[in-house]
Scaffold this active site. Structure first.
Site, mmCIF file in Angstrom:
data_model
loop_
_atom_site.group_PDB
_atom_site.id
_atom_site.type_symbol
_atom_site.label_atom_id
_atom_site.label_comp_id
_atom_site.label_asym_id
_atom_site.label_seq_id
_atom_site.Cartn_x
_atom_site.Cartn_y
_atom_site.Cartn_z
ATOM 1 N N GLU A 1 -8.552 128.457 -39.925
ATOM 2 C CA GLU A 1 -7.405 127.372 -39.733
ATOM 3 C C GLU A 1 -8.279 126.101 -38.929
ATOM 4 O O GLU A 1 -9.163 126.349 -38.224
ATOM 5 C CB GLU A 1 -6.375 128.018 -38.452
ATOM 6 N N TRP B 1 0.342 121.336 -29.391
ATOM 7 C CA TRP B 1 0.200 122.001 -27.935
ATOM 8 C C TRP B 1 -0.466 121.301 -26.885
ATOM 9 O O TRP B 1 -0.876 121.902 -26.028
ATOM 10 C CB TRP B 1 -0.502 123.592 -28.183
ATOM 11 N N ASN C 1 -4.095 138.371 -35.546
ATOM 12 C CA ASN C 1 -4.239 136.865 -35.675
ATOM 13 C C ASN C 1 -4.973 136.458 -34.023
ATOM 14 O O ASN C 1 -4.016 136.786 -33.403
ATOM 15 C CB ASN C 1 -3.145 136.339 -35.977
ATOM 16 N N GLU C 2 -5.851 136.095 -33.850
ATOM 17 C CA GLU C 2 -6.295 135.229 -32.827
ATOM 18 C C GLU C 2 -6.090 136.377 -31.650
ATOM 19 O O GLU C 2 -5.387 135.886 -30.490
ATOM 20 C CB GLU C 2 -5.379 133.960 -32.712
ATOM 21 N N GLU D 1 5.987 125.287 -33.798
ATOM 22 C CA GLU D 1 5.196 124.604 -34.360
ATOM 23 C C GLU D 1 5.223 123.646 -35.499
ATOM 24 O O GLU D 1 4.554 123.148 -36.312
ATOM 25 C CB GLU D 1 4.166 125.486 -34.974
ATOM 26 N N LYS D 2 6.667 123.145 -35.226
ATOM 27 C CA LYS D 2 7.172 122.028 -36.297
ATOM 28 C C LYS D 2 6.391 120.829 -36.177
ATOM 29 O O LYS D 2 6.370 119.934 -37.214
ATOM 30 C CB LYS D 2 8.815 121.847 -36.149
ATOM 31 N N TRP D 3 5.721 120.477 -35.201
ATOM 32 C CA TRP D 3 5.287 119.312 -35.244
ATOM 33 C C TRP D 3 3.635 119.313 -35.138
ATOM 34 O O TRP D 3 2.881 118.390 -35.080
ATOM 35 C CB TRP D 3 5.295 118.326 -33.591
ATOM 36 N N ARG E 1 4.923 134.553 -28.821
ATOM 37 C CA ARG E 1 3.957 135.686 -29.702
ATOM 38 C C ARG E 1 2.860 136.281 -28.523
ATOM 39 O O ARG E 1 2.969 135.856 -27.660
ATOM 40 C CB ARG E 1 3.135 134.693 -30.748
#
Length: 689
Positions: free
Chosen positions: A320, A328, A160-161, A368-370, A122
């Protein structure tokens, strides 16, 4: 820094009461539609009343150039709104689709070696690309036109960010933009040469066209520090300029709808000058992820206080954070039991009127599944979701009790933070790489808390000089204007703590000559001729210094060679003769005008500062300021003090029992009885006074 926009807060849906916002990032496009109804059922169960939608949905909204699909987003927003859940709608510009980058690879940013950063993650766009800007602004225009007047959209979430991954771009677009930025800032190339000290190493320039970004110069070499500092300023400004362009398009079509973008403020992050950015949003919002380990809670409170400072004590939005582990870090530690409620209430205590998470439902695929979420892989029957529901109930009670409209009560003590000092102290050719700016403010915040004092953390541009007591911790850059404020603050009766590595350079990173700390030597009553960095990388080299107050200095010490007649030495070094540091002053108190200062000439760390603070406070006549360091107390009140709340947090790993006043209206891992609160580790109690 530009004039601050008037604060504007997302308003409740029609017919609803104003309450603390609660929710998270919601990505319905990542799930089959049959899941949406269950999402809304669980949101209602948890007390969720707002979600952010569409942050990474550009490819779904515009699957081909010029072809738009809003149907799925319309259905999702309609379902949410009819269930009483408001929408913080994203501009969707955070991550461009593949068709755009294939057609226009010139939008991709380049690293310092000139290599292209390709799609696959991204933020692969360059901030200064006119092509990317054209496409991004067109999407903003389409989004605003389509959702203008939608009753369920209460705010815009712009991109975003910014700068999380593309903070520094070294492309030719960036080069041209940097040249324009320098011309606007300095007007003449001679002024650039002066600011950057280009007489050193034959770097003199004759024209703005000779300015290039700080590209790769070979391993082991040193970039011009003035140029590097300005490139960090420029990079923050370049991203801000793009944000403003997106914001202005959205605002022109949907006037009155508040806009924000999510910052990344923490004790370990200084991507952009967020205090400068805070002037350009209608309400400040932040993404914050806890630091695992013993600093967890204190760092949450510290970062939240800095957000309150950036927002100038107006309500801010926790956009967030995580219910538990992130994805990460090399080791993604889970959060301690109870921290879902405690951390969120710490942010509320420090002025947040909105608590949201990344993300609502934990992803089953992707990078980001974890990453933990409000609804974890385990689903509704999980401790995380039970904690999420408990937090929702607590926020509901606080809303019912009148917390909205209150603000965090101003402390007597301000700890000053400066983004540009951090940028300057990151430079590799400084006296040591063991010291930079951002570690020292957190150490002071924690040391003060250890002495029962809850400080405000405030940006250097803010009104820190309106406090009774201020701390300048490693504020490396002091301009003439800031130096004047320091001098006037103390002369007029202020109490000031100043540390090593403060006031060494001006805003261009030019050294203040004549002995350190340059422009404020007379205020603190010391003169430093040399530094004594410490480390363990060279056998036999100085690695620590003992002080005669029982503390130990590591990493860095000033060689204080003289003190003013008005000063008193509070602590000196006890060192072997060969070091040249035996009996050299380490901590010095001084009187200046009607005020008092204490200069701490070495790095003592949190524990050393905490142990030294009673004597330092005593030298200022502030001994009665200290309290119980086992808990952190924060108050919120309205202007008339008709609504007054106190938040009491356990900072330790053991149960604590303390005296409290008022009615307990929320308690997590805590029990209140007859004016006494017993609070377990990670526990908190909120009282109405």
């Amino acid at each position: 820094m530009s004039k601050r926009r008037k604060h504007s807060w997302p308003q409740p849906l029609k017919g609803a009461e104003s309450r603390l916002w609660y929710g998270g990032d919601y990505n319905p496009d990542q799930w089959p539609e049959e899941v949406w109804d269950d999402d809304i059922r669980l949101m209602k169960k948890a007390g969720v009343n707002l979600v952010s939608v569409g942050i990474f949905s550009w490819a779904k909204i515009e699957p081909e150039e010029g072809k738009y699909d809003f149907d799925w987003l319309d259905r999702a927003i309609d379902k949410l709104g009819k269930a009483g859940i408001a929408v913080d709608l994203a501009s969707a510009t955070a991550s461009p689709p593949m068709w755009l980058t294939q057609a226009h690879p010139e939008v991709l940013w380049k690293d310092e070696r000139g290599d292209t950063v390709w799609p696959g993650a991204r933020e692969h766009w360059r901030p200064t690309s006119p092509v990317f800007r054209e496409y991004a602004l067109n999407l903003c225009r389409r989004m605003a036109e389509h959702y203008k007047g939608n009753p369920y959209v209460v705010a815009w979430h712009v991109s975003n960010e910014y700068g999380c991954h593309n903070r520094f771009d070294y492309s030719d677009d960036a080069m041209r933009a940097f040249q324009k930025w320098c011309k606007k800032r300095y007007k003449t190339i001679d002024a650039v040469n002066e600011a950057w000290g280009t007489a050193f190493w034959a770097q003199h320039m004759n024209d703005f066209s000779e300015i290039i970004p700080p590209r790769y110069i070979g391993d082991g070499n040193f970039m011009n520090p003035g140029k590097l500092l300005d490139y960090k300023r420029f990079s923050s400004d370049a991203l801000k300029e793009l944000y403003i362009a997106e914001r202005d398009v959205l605002e022109s079509i949907t006037p009155g709808l508040p806009l924000t973008t999510n910052f990344m403020v923490s004790a370990g992050g200084s991507m952009l000058d967020y205090d400068d950015w805070g002037a350009e949003v209608d309400f400040v919002s932040n993404d914050h992820y806890f630091t695992p380990g013993e600093a967890h809670f204190d760092e949450v409170a510290y970062a939240a206080s800095l957000m309150d400072g950036i927002s100038r004590k107006e309500p801010w939005f926790q956009m967030e954070h995580s219910t538990s582990a992130v994805n990460w870090r090399p080791i993604n530690y889970r959060a301690e039991p109870g921290s879902v409620v405690r951390d969120s209430l710490a942010q509320v205590a420090m002025g947040a009127d909105a608590i949201c998470y990344f993300q609502w439902r934990q992803s089953k695929a992707g990078a980001e599944k974890w990453h933990s979420s409000m609804v974890p892989h385990a689903g509704e029957d999980s401790q995380i979701f039970r904690d999420v529901c408990e937090l929702g109930a607590d926020l509901g009670r606080l809303s019912d009790e009148g917390l909205m409209g209150t603000k965090t009560v101003k402390s007597k003590v301000a700890v000053v933070f400066d983004y540009e000092s951090q940028w300057a102290t990151e430079y590799t050719a400084n006296p040591t790489q063991q010291v930079d700016h951002w570690t020292e403010p957190l150490d002071w915040f924690r040391a003060l808390a250890d002495n029962g004092i809850t400080a405000d953390v405030v940006p250097v541009r803010s009104d820190w000089d309106s406090y009774e007591i201020a701390v300048l911790p490693c504020v490396y850059l002091l301009s003439e204007e800031t130096s004047r404020r320091v001098r006037e603050f103390v002369a007029n009766g202020g109490k000031l703590f100043v540390t090593y590595y403060t006031g060494l350079s001006d805003e261009n990173d030019h050294i203040w000559l004549g002995g350190y700390p340059g422009s404020i030597r007379d205020v603190v009553g010391v003169r430093v001729e040399e530094f004594a960095p410490m480390g363990n990388d060279m056998p036999g080299a100085l690695d620590h210094l003992d002080l005669d107050n029982g503390t130990v200095a590591h990493d860095f010490a000033d060689v204080i060679t003289s003190t003013a007649d008005t000063s008193t030495v509070l602590a000196s070094y006890k060192a072997e003769r060969w070091t040249g540091m035996n009996e050299v002053p380490a901590i010095v108190a001084n009187g200046y005008g009607d005020g008092r200062t204490v200069y701490v000439g070495c790095r003592l760390g949190r524990q050393g500062l905490a142990k030294s603070l009673p004597a330092m406070l005593g030298s200022m006549g502030l001994s009665d300021l200290a309290g119980d360091g086992r808990v952190l107390r924060v108050e919120r009140a309205d202007a008339a003090a008709a609504n007054h709340f106190e938040f009491v947090f356990n900072r330790t790993h053991e149960p604590v029992t303390v005296d409290v006043e008022g009615e307990a209206i929320a308690a997590s891992l805590a029990h209140v009885d007859d004016g006494r609160a017993t609070i377990d580790p990670t526990g908190v109690v909120v009282l109405r006074r």
